[in-house]
Design a protein around this motif. Structure first.
Motif, PDB file in Angstrom:
ATOM      1  N   TYR A 208       0.831  -1.201   0.000  1.00 14.24           N
ATOM      2  CA  TYR A 208       0.000   0.000   0.000  1.00 14.24           C
ATOM      3  C   TYR A 208       0.871   1.257   0.000  1.00 14.24           C
ATOM      4  CZ  TYR A 208       0.847  -0.257   5.085  1.00 14.24           C
ATOM      5  OH  TYR A 208       1.424  -0.343   6.318  1.00 14.24           O
ATOM      6  N   MET A 209       0.329   2.325  -0.583  1.00 10.91           N
ATOM      7  CA  MET A 209       1.030   3.608  -0.596  1.00 10.91           C
ATOM      8  C   MET A 209       0.867   4.279   0.765  1.00 10.91           C
ATOM      9  SD  MET A 209       0.505   6.878  -3.162  1.00 10.91           S
ATOM     10  CE  MET A 209       0.798   5.840  -4.599  1.00 10.91           C
ATOM     11  N   LEU A 210       1.953   4.773   1.302  1.00  4.13           N
ATOM     12  CA  LEU A 210       1.960   5.423   2.608  1.00  4.13           C
ATOM     13  C   LEU A 210       2.156   6.918   2.377  1.00  4.13           C
ATOM     14  CD1 LEU A 210       1.969   4.727   5.683  1.00  4.13           C
ATOM     15  CD2 LEU A 210       4.462   4.638   5.524  1.00  4.13           C
ATOM     16  N   THR A 211       1.085   7.685   2.554  1.00  2.69           N
ATOM     17  CA  THR A 211       1.091   9.097   2.160  1.00  2.69           C
ATOM     18  C   THR A 211       0.980  10.013   3.370  1.00  2.69           C
ATOM     19  OG1 THR A 211       0.046   8.531   0.056  1.00  2.69           O
ATOM     20  CG2 THR A 211      -0.027  10.848   0.737  1.00  2.69           C
ATOM     21  N   SER A 228      14.554  15.081   6.350  1.00  8.23           N
ATOM     22  CA  SER A 228      14.622  14.737   7.774  1.00  8.23           C
ATOM     23  C   SER A 228      13.853  13.452   8.063  1.00  8.23           C
ATOM     24  CB  SER A 228      14.103  15.891   8.636  1.00  8.23           C
ATOM     25  OG  SER A 228      12.710  16.062   8.502  1.00  8.23           O
ATOM     26  N   VAL A 229      12.722  13.237   7.378  1.00  8.11           N
ATOM     27  CA  VAL A 229      11.983  11.979   7.531  1.00  8.11           C
ATOM     28  C   VAL A 229      12.839  10.815   7.048  1.00  8.11           C
ATOM     29  CG1 VAL A 229       9.971  10.651   6.774  1.00  8.11           C
ATOM     30  CG2 VAL A 229       9.712  13.070   7.350  1.00  8.11           C
ATOM     31  N   LEU A 230      13.479  10.999   5.908  1.00  6.17           N
ATOM     32  CA  LEU A 230      14.343   9.955   5.352  1.00  6.17           C
ATOM     33  C   LEU A 230      15.486   9.622   6.310  1.00  6.17           C
ATOM     34  CD1 LEU A 230      15.300   8.140   3.025  1.00  6.17           C
ATOM     35  CD2 LEU A 230      16.465  10.146   2.058  1.00  6.17           C
ATOM     36  N   ALA A 231      16.130  10.650   6.843  1.00  4.42           N
ATOM     37  CA  ALA A 231      17.246  10.424   7.759  1.00  4.42           C
ATOM     38  C   ALA A 231      16.786   9.682   9.009  1.00  4.42           C
ATOM     39  CB  ALA A 231      17.888  11.758   8.137  1.00  4.42           C
ATOM     40  N   LEU A 232      15.609  10.045   9.526  1.00  2.00           N
ATOM     41  CA  LEU A 232      15.100   9.388  10.729  1.00  2.00           C
ATOM     42  C   LEU A 232      14.724   7.939  10.447  1.00  2.00           C
ATOM     43  CD1 LEU A 232      14.318   9.487  13.680  1.00  2.00           C
ATOM     44  CD2 LEU A 232      12.117  10.495  13.016  1.00  2.00           C
ATOM     45  N   GLN A 248      15.016   8.582  -1.209  1.00  2.00           N
ATOM     46  CA  GLN A 248      14.062   9.687  -1.345  1.00  2.00           C
ATOM     47  C   GLN A 248      12.710   9.226  -1.884  1.00  2.00           C
ATOM     48  OE1 GLN A 248      14.032  12.995  -0.783  1.00  2.00           O
ATOM     49  NE2 GLN A 248      16.139  13.552  -0.308  1.00  2.00           N
ATOM     50  N   GLU A 249      12.723   8.270  -2.801  1.00  2.00           N
ATOM     51  CA  GLU A 249      11.479   7.810  -3.420  1.00  2.00           C
ATOM     52  C   GLU A 249      10.576   7.078  -2.432  1.00  2.00           C
ATOM     53  OE1 GLU A 249      14.556   7.399  -4.835  1.00  2.00           O
ATOM     54  OE2 GLU A 249      14.172   9.164  -6.094  1.00  2.00           O
ATOM     55  N   ASP A 250      11.137   6.624  -1.322  1.00  5.43           N
ATOM     56  CA  ASP A 250      10.343   5.905  -0.326  1.00  5.43           C
ATOM     57  C   ASP A 250       9.527   6.841   0.561  1.00  5.43           C
ATOM     58  OD1 ASP A 250      11.300   3.297  -1.030  1.00  5.43           O
ATOM     59  OD2 ASP A 250      13.177   3.769   0.006  1.00  5.43           O
ATOM     60  N   VAL A 251       9.872   8.117   0.566  1.00  9.27           N
ATOM     61  CA  VAL A 251       9.180   9.092   1.411  1.00  9.27           C
ATOM     62  C   VAL A 251       8.128   9.810   0.566  1.00  9.27           C
ATOM     63  CG1 VAL A 251       9.401  11.068   2.960  1.00  9.27           C
ATOM     64  CG2 VAL A 251      11.294   9.433   2.745  1.00  9.27           C
ATOM     65  N   ILE A 252       6.877   9.438   0.751  1.00  8.63           N
ATOM     66  CA  ILE A 252       5.785  10.083   0.014  1.00  8.63           C
ATOM     67  C   ILE A 252       5.189  11.154   0.914  1.00  8.63           C
ATOM     68  CG2 ILE A 252       3.578   9.756  -1.147  1.00  8.63           C
ATOM     69  CD1 ILE A 252       4.428   6.865  -1.673  1.00  8.63           C
TER      70      ILE A 252
END
Length: 330
Positions: A208-211, A228-232, A248-252
């Protein structure tokens, strides 16, 4: 395999009720004529009228107690849900609590600010510094008084806070068939909820897409918040000894609903709050969940989400702040 075993090395203190329920928004789904809408009710975590920060605080304050600390210090806006739940948790654990809040002292305490006071927190008004800029000076003062302070970051969003939402994401998979989900929506502001849910989704190999719906306009420039979300997410994955490395593509992160800025209620958000209240008897807050839910409704209205799909909205709480916005909601 019990995936929750990866969490067992981290001290945890029980503060809330879990699992929180997942409910079908049957009336609203029928009214809109689009996808089936589910809701994860983290507004019912129990501590201080509920909210997602309870999950983070269970691990953060578990660490504080393990280190022998007797005082907690954190920061936020005057209607901060994080500060309200921190104050309540500190009271429950017999710890002192200092909250550094943005703005000037108001003439009247309402909503979360009233609850902060009832829970016995010591409030410090810091004008423009609502994200903890003044914490170092307070820490030195507390240490000089013989206290053992523990600093909780803005929104409770560090690795320990994110671990609370790794656990939450794993919990969701025990309640529903997540293979039928098209998308999960939630308010994304300080990043811990977002990072934790990313890790849980990865562990379970769900599709599922996590938005995350971005809430705070101050973080929107140059993709800083996304970074910052990616780093965390990556530092938390590392803390859990997982092999997953996110990119980066994993952070929607959808920043298209920021409106006039943080805490400024607009008509779309007001309508979303009223619609859910009138169709399902569930309250959203004017700062976080109202904005994120309005974004999801907009995507349904535009045809981006359609009949035959199933979506879930993660309700992160915040109802006490409704009372501070009474003049804007009616």
């Amino acid at each position: 395999m019990d995936n929750r075993k990866i969490l067992q090395d981290f001290p945890k203190v029980e503060l809330g009720f879990s699992p929180t329920p997942v409910v079908k928004l049957t009336n609203l789904s029928r009214h809109l004529g689009g996808p089936e809408i589910l809701m994860k009710r983290d507004d019912l975590t129990g501590l201080a009228l509920g909210g997602n920060k309870t999950r983070k605080l269970e691990y953060i304050l578990g660490d504080a107690l393990a280190k022998g600390c007797d005082t907690v210090v954190t920061a936020g806006a005057q209607q901060s849900n994080h500060c309200r739940q921190t104050a309540a948790a500190a009271a429950k654990l017999n710890m002192s609590c200092h909250l550094l809040l943005g703005g000037d002292k108001p003439d009247e305490a309402t909503g979360n600010l009233l609850l902060d006071t009832l829970f016995g927190a010591q409030l410090h008004y810091c004008k423009d510094n609502r994200k903890g800029e003044d914490i170092p000076r307070l820490i030195e003062d507390l240490k000089s008084q013989g206290r053992k302070p523990y600093v909780i970051p803005y929104g409770g969003s560090n690795e320990l806070g994110a671990i609370g939402f790794v656990e939450a994401g794993l919990e969701l998979a025990t309640q529903i068939d997540t293979d039928t989900l098209s998308q999960v929506f939630f308010a994304s502001s300080s990043g811990g909820t977002h990072a934790g849910l990313m890790i849980a989704r990865s562990i379970l190999e769900h599709q599922y897409m996590l938005t995350g719906i971005q809430i705070d306009k101050a973080e929107s420039s140059a993709g800083e918040f996304k970074q910052s979300v990616l780093a965390l997410a990556n530092s938390t994955s590392d803390a859990l000894n997982l092999s997953q490395v996110f990119n980066q593509e994993d952070v929607i992160l959808d920043d298209g609903y920021l409106g006039a800025g943080y805490g400024i209620l607009n008509e779309r958000e007001k309508s979303a709050i009223q619609l859910l209240a009138k169709t399902e008897g569930i309250l959203l807050d004017p700062v976080y969940t109202g904005r994120a839910f309005a974004a999801m409704l907009d995507k349904i209205g535009s045809g981006e989400l359609v009949s035959g799909q199933q979506v879930l909205f993660w309700h992160t709480g915040g109802a006490p702040s409704v009372f501070a916005y009474a003049d804007k909601l009616l």
